[in-house]
Scaffold this motif. Structure first.
Motif, PDB file in Angstrom:
ATOM      1  N   PHE A  62       0.812  -1.211   0.000  1.00 52.49           N
ATOM      2  CA  PHE A  62       0.000   0.000   0.000  1.00 52.49           C
ATOM      3  C   PHE A  62       0.848   1.265   0.000  1.00 52.49           C
ATOM      4  O   PHE A  62       0.380   2.322  -0.389  1.00 52.49           O
ATOM      5  CB  PHE A  62      -0.933  -0.002   1.212  1.00 52.49           C
ATOM      6  N   ALA A  63       2.093   1.176   0.434  1.00 59.90           N
ATOM      7  CA  ALA A  63       2.958   2.351   0.428  1.00 59.90           C
ATOM      8  C   ALA A  63       3.478   2.661  -0.969  1.00 59.90           C
ATOM      9  O   ALA A  63       3.921   3.772  -1.241  1.00 59.90           O
ATOM     10  CB  ALA A  63       4.138   2.146   1.375  1.00 59.90           C
ATOM     11  N   ASP A  64       3.425   1.681  -1.856  1.00 62.40           N
ATOM     12  CA  ASP A  64       3.965   1.860  -3.206  1.00 62.40           C
ATOM     13  C   ASP A  64       2.864   2.110  -4.214  1.00 62.40           C
ATOM     14  O   ASP A  64       2.906   3.024  -5.008  1.00 62.40           O
ATOM     15  CB  ASP A  64       4.769   0.612  -3.601  1.00 62.40           C
ATOM     16  N   SER A  65       1.819   1.302  -4.181  1.00 61.72           N
ATOM     17  CA  SER A  65       0.762   1.390  -5.181  1.00 61.72           C
ATOM     18  C   SER A  65      -0.425   0.578  -4.718  1.00 61.72           C
ATOM     19  O   SER A  65      -0.292  -0.327  -3.907  1.00 61.72           O
ATOM     20  CB  SER A  65       1.261   0.843  -6.525  1.00 61.72           C
ATOM     21  N   ASP A  66      -1.598   0.920  -5.243  1.00 60.86           N
ATOM     22  CA  ASP A  66      -2.785   0.126  -4.952  1.00 60.86           C
ATOM     23  C   ASP A  66      -2.897  -1.082  -5.874  1.00 60.86           C
ATOM     24  O   ASP A  66      -3.822  -1.866  -5.760  1.00 60.86           O
ATOM     25  CB  ASP A  66      -4.045   0.988  -5.104  1.00 60.86           C
ATOM     26  N   ARG A  67      -1.970  -1.233  -6.796  1.00 58.93           N
ATOM     27  CA  ARG A  67      -2.030  -2.355  -7.726  1.00 58.93           C
ATOM     28  C   ARG A  67      -1.459  -3.606  -7.081  1.00 58.93           C
ATOM     29  O   ARG A  67      -0.603  -3.556  -6.212  1.00 58.93           O
ATOM     30  CB  ARG A  67      -1.268  -2.026  -9.007  1.00 58.93           C
ATOM     31  N   GLY A  68      -1.918  -4.749  -7.546  1.00 56.93           N
ATOM     32  CA  GLY A  68      -1.569  -5.985  -6.871  1.00 56.93           C
ATOM     33  C   GLY A  68      -0.385  -6.715  -7.469  1.00 56.93           C
ATOM     34  O   GLY A  68       0.061  -6.441  -8.582  1.00 56.93           O
ATOM     35  N   TYR A  69       0.137  -7.663  -6.690  1.00 56.68           N
ATOM     36  CA  TYR A  69       1.156  -8.603  -7.149  1.00 56.68           C
ATOM     37  C   TYR A  69       0.478  -9.963  -7.284  1.00 56.68           C
ATOM     38  O   TYR A  69      -0.205 -10.419  -6.370  1.00 56.68           O
ATOM     39  CB  TYR A  69       2.303  -8.696  -6.144  1.00 56.68           C
ATOM     40  N   TYR A  70       0.698 -10.621  -8.401  1.00 59.52           N
ATOM     41  CA  TYR A  70       0.016 -11.876  -8.684  1.00 59.52           C
ATOM     42  C   TYR A  70       1.042 -13.008  -8.723  1.00 59.52           C
ATOM     43  O   TYR A  70       1.685 -13.242  -9.741  1.00 59.52           O
ATOM     44  CB  TYR A  70      -0.757 -11.769 -10.008  1.00 59.52           C
ATOM     45  N   GLY A  71       1.195 -13.676  -7.594  1.00 63.65           N
ATOM     46  CA  GLY A  71       2.160 -14.758  -7.508  1.00 63.65           C
ATOM     47  C   GLY A  71       3.498 -14.287  -6.968  1.00 63.65           C
ATOM     48  O   GLY A  71       3.813 -13.095  -6.935  1.00 63.65           O
ATOM     49  N   ILE A  72       4.326 -15.259  -6.542  1.00 69.95           N
ATOM     50  CA  ILE A  72       5.592 -14.940  -5.890  1.00 69.95           C
ATOM     51  C   ILE A  72       6.590 -14.310  -6.860  1.00 69.95           C
ATOM     52  O   ILE A  72       7.338 -13.402  -6.497  1.00 69.95           O
ATOM     53  CB  ILE A  72       6.193 -16.213  -5.257  1.00 69.95           C
ATOM     54  N   TYR A  73       6.598 -14.767  -8.102  1.00 71.39           N
ATOM     55  CA  TYR A  73       7.537 -14.172  -9.056  1.00 71.39           C
ATOM     56  C   TYR A  73       7.253 -12.684  -9.239  1.00 71.39           C
ATOM     57  O   TYR A  73       8.177 -11.866  -9.328  1.00 71.39           O
ATOM     58  CB  TYR A  73       7.465 -14.892 -10.402  1.00 71.39           C
ATOM     59  N   ASP A  74       5.985 -12.316  -9.273  1.00 72.82           N
ATOM     60  CA  ASP A  74       5.608 -10.911  -9.401  1.00 72.82           C
ATOM     61  C   ASP A  74       6.157 -10.098  -8.225  1.00 72.82           C
ATOM     62  O   ASP A  74       6.615  -8.963  -8.389  1.00 72.82           O
ATOM     63  CB  ASP A  74       4.085 -10.803  -9.457  1.00 72.82           C
ATOM     64  N   VAL A  75       6.099 -10.680  -7.035  1.00 69.65           N
ATOM     65  CA  VAL A  75       6.661 -10.015  -5.857  1.00 69.65           C
ATOM     66  C   VAL A  75       8.170  -9.842  -6.019  1.00 69.65           C
ATOM     67  O   VAL A  75       8.738  -8.792  -5.695  1.00 69.65           O
ATOM     68  CB  VAL A  75       6.344 -10.818  -4.577  1.00 69.65           C
ATOM     69  N   MET A  76       8.830 -10.874  -6.537  1.00 72.57           N
ATOM     70  CA  MET A  76      10.286 -10.792  -6.718  1.00 72.57           C
ATOM     71  C   MET A  76      10.666  -9.712  -7.727  1.00 72.57           C
ATOM     72  O   MET A  76      11.671  -9.015  -7.560  1.00 72.57           O
ATOM     73  CB  MET A  76      10.835 -12.148  -7.149  1.00 72.57           C
ATOM     74  N   VAL A  77       9.861  -9.554  -8.775  1.00 66.72           N
ATOM     75  CA  VAL A  77      10.135  -8.494  -9.752  1.00 66.72           C
ATOM     76  C   VAL A  77      10.043  -7.127  -9.079  1.00 66.72           C
ATOM     77  O   VAL A  77      10.900  -6.257  -9.267  1.00 66.72           O
ATOM     78  CB  VAL A  77       9.155  -8.581 -10.938  1.00 66.72           C
ATOM     79  N   ALA A  78       8.998  -6.928  -8.269  1.00 69.57           N
ATOM     80  CA  ALA A  78       8.862  -5.659  -7.549  1.00 69.57           C
ATOM     81  C   ALA A  78      10.007  -5.477  -6.560  1.00 69.57           C
ATOM     82  O   ALA A  78      10.534  -4.368  -6.398  1.00 69.57           O
ATOM     83  CB  ALA A  78       7.518  -5.620  -6.820  1.00 69.57           C
ATOM     84  N   HIS A  79      10.403  -6.569  -5.898  1.00 66.89           N
ATOM     85  CA  HIS A  79      11.516  -6.532  -4.943  1.00 66.89           C
ATOM     86  C   HIS A  79      12.807  -6.081  -5.630  1.00 66.89           C
ATOM     87  O   HIS A  79      13.655  -5.426  -5.015  1.00 66.89           O
ATOM     88  CB  HIS A  79      11.693  -7.932  -4.340  1.00 66.89           C
ATOM     89  N   CYS A  80      12.929  -6.409  -6.914  1.00 65.49           N
ATOM     90  CA  CYS A  80      14.116  -6.037  -7.701  1.00 65.49           C
ATOM     91  C   CYS A  80      13.884  -4.759  -8.503  1.00 65.49           C
ATOM     92  O   CYS A  80      14.540  -4.539  -9.527  1.00 65.49           O
ATOM     93  CB  CYS A  80      14.498  -7.181  -8.638  1.00 65.49           C
ATOM     94  N   HIS A  81      12.940  -3.935  -8.065  1.00 69.51           N
ATOM     95  CA  HIS A  81      12.660  -2.646  -8.711  1.00 69.51           C
ATOM     96  C   HIS A  81      12.304  -2.809 -10.183  1.00 69.51           C
ATOM     97  O   HIS A  81      12.670  -1.990 -11.030  1.00 69.51           O
ATOM     98  CB  HIS A  81      13.849  -1.694  -8.569  1.00 69.51           C
ATOM     99  N   GLY A  82      11.598  -3.887 -10.509  1.00 67.05           N
ATOM    100  CA  GLY A  82      11.130  -4.094 -11.870  1.00 67.05           C
ATOM    101  C   GLY A  82      12.121  -4.757 -12.803  1.00 67.05           C
ATOM    102  O   GLY A  82      11.814  -4.963 -13.980  1.00 67.05           O
ATOM    103  N   ASP A  83      13.297  -5.110 -12.309  1.00 64.68           N
ATOM    104  CA  ASP A  83      14.327  -5.739 -13.147  1.00 64.68           C
ATOM    105  C   ASP A  83      14.072  -7.250 -13.213  1.00 64.68           C
ATOM    106  O   ASP A  83      14.372  -7.989 -12.272  1.00 64.68           O
ATOM    107  CB  ASP A  83      15.713  -5.462 -12.560  1.00 64.68           C
ATOM    108  N   GLN A  84      13.529  -7.714 -14.332  1.00 64.32           N
ATOM    109  CA  GLN A  84      13.165  -9.126 -14.443  1.00 64.32           C
ATOM    110  C   GLN A  84      14.393 -10.033 -14.499  1.00 64.32           C
ATOM    111  O   GLN A  84      14.339 -11.175 -14.042  1.00 64.32           O
ATOM    112  CB  GLN A  84      12.288  -9.343 -15.674  1.00 64.32           C
ATOM    113  N   THR A  85      15.488  -9.544 -15.046  1.00 65.90           N
ATOM    114  CA  THR A  85      16.707 -10.360 -15.078  1.00 65.90           C
ATOM    115  C   THR A  85      17.172 -10.681 -13.663  1.00 65.90           C
ATOM    116  O   THR A  85      17.511 -11.827 -13.342  1.00 65.90           O
ATOM    117  CB  THR A  85      17.818  -9.628 -15.846  1.00 65.90           C
ATOM    118  N   LYS A  86      17.173  -9.663 -12.804  1.00 69.42           N
ATOM    119  CA  LYS A  86      17.557  -9.882 -11.410  1.00 69.42           C
ATOM    120  C   LYS A  86      16.536 -10.767 -10.697  1.00 69.42           C
ATOM    121  O   LYS A  86      16.899 -11.599  -9.861  1.00 69.42           O
ATOM    122  CB  LYS A  86      17.695  -8.543 -10.684  1.00 69.42           C
TER     123      LYS A  86
END
Length: 359
Positions: A62-86
């Motif tokens: 909620f501190a970043d956006s009201d949009r959701g994360y769908y699945g653990i990989y999606d969370v990992m992408v956000a955790h890496c600031h959107g860098d899918q390679t990382k």
């Protein structure tokens, strides 16, 4: 290993993957909580702004956006600031760990949950439609933080139930939570007692859009996000000095935000109607470049599946705001809010005139 296989394996061990990714996080019932999606420890007295529902496999920060994360990989992408390679490298590092070396789950305690445990024993046997035409009864704990309550009726006027919104502050941040309220046949799982009453159960599907029962005969329709914004838009439509009055006959919305788009009866819109959507002014974030517009594009795809879809346009307030101001719109700005400087009514009118036609 393909990306699809990585996602499946992460989701199959979601709890452990989240604990590994965010060691300071805690599990409370079927939710994982942490300070934010980057693993920051939650502040004292708070569960944090990141939450992931392990039953539904969706989460939010909620501190970043009201949009959701769908699945653990999606969370990992956000955790890496959107860098899918990382994110892929991070996922592979976790999946290399043998099960016995994966972290144990850390349990937390839900703040203010003592009164809520009573509801764990109550199950919904049936949502009853039509709901009684009497004032709805909200949970006592919600009445003092109530920000609005709205009825939802089908095209023939049948009352399906209500939605309402509560607002409160946590750690200095304003939280807004929309909730459904329906008339239900309930049962206490411990005692076996059964009764009918108001309960926070979802509106029956398909959910109607707001004002569905008076939509017939309205040709120019404004679609907005959220009940409060819809109320404000209809007041502005009635104001002859506001540009909305020149463009529209009525404003409507749907309940539940982006996550409920698939459950709405979009078939109410007819080919002789002209629908313009005005998305919330959600700023680009670590995951999405155009979060507000994406919701409306999903609705456009739903309408495109109709045998005879209406005309459908999407306004882009962020784009046209950038043409008049170097400063961004306030986070989450919508038509229910005062127009910030240097915006004017002419900016509203121009944004509507420049709305892109999708259908």
């Amino acid at each position: 290993m393909t990306l699809g296989e990585i996602k499946d394996r992460l989701n199959s061990d979601a709890a452990s993957a989240l604990q590994w990714l965010m060691p300071e996080g805690r599990f409370i019932r079927h939710h994982f909580w942490c300070g934010d999606v980057f693993g920051t420890p939650p502040s004292k007295g708070s569960n944090g702004s990141f939450s992931f529902n392990l039953r539904k496999m969706i989460g939010k920060d909620f501190a970043d956006s009201d949009r959701g994360y769908y699945g653990i990989y999606d969370v990992m992408v956000a955790h890496c600031h959107g860098d899918q390679t990382k994110a892929i490298a991070l996922a592979r590092d976790y999946l290399k760990l043998p099960p016995e070396r994966r972290p144990e789950l850390r349990q937390g305690h839900e703040h203010g949950s003592r009164g809520r445990r009573k509801n764990d024993d109550i199950e919904v046997l049936e949502v009853i439609v039509p709901a009684p035409e009497t004032p709805p009864v909200l949970p006592a704990s919600h009445q003092r933080i109530l920000a609005g309550c709205w009825p939802w009726r089908t095209i023939d006027g049948t009352l399906q139930g209500y939605s309402y919104r509560i607002e409160f502050e946590i750690d200095g941040q304003r939280k807004k939570i929309p909730l459904p309220l329906t008339w239900c046949h309930l049962r206490n799982k411990k005692t076996g007692d059964e009764w009918s009453g108001w309960h926070n159960a979802a509106l029956p599907q398909p959910q109607p859009v707001m004002h569905a029962h008076i939509m017939a005969g309205k040709r120019r329709i404004l679609l907005v996000e959220g009940e409060k914004t819809c109320d404000a838009a209809n007041r502005l439509i009635e104001n002859p000095e506001h540009p909305l009055s020149d463009h529209f006959d009525i404003a409507t919305t749907w309940h539940g935000g982006t996550g409920r788009i698939d459950y709405v009866d979009w078939g109410i819109f007819k080919p002789d109607q002209d629908v313009t959507s005005w998305p919330d002014g959600d700023l680009p974030n670590k995951r999405l470049y155009r979060p507000g517009v994406l919701s409306m594009e999903r609705i456009a795809r739903k309408l495109a599946d109709l045998p005879e879809p209406p005309v459908f346009r999407i306004a882009n307030p962020l784009k046209h705001w950038a043409e008049i101001s170097a400063e961004p719109l306030p986070k989450g700005w919508d038509l229910a809010d005062p127009i910030p400087e240097p915006g004017t009514l002419a900016w509203i009118s121009y944004t509507l005139d420049m709305a892109e036609r999708y259908l």
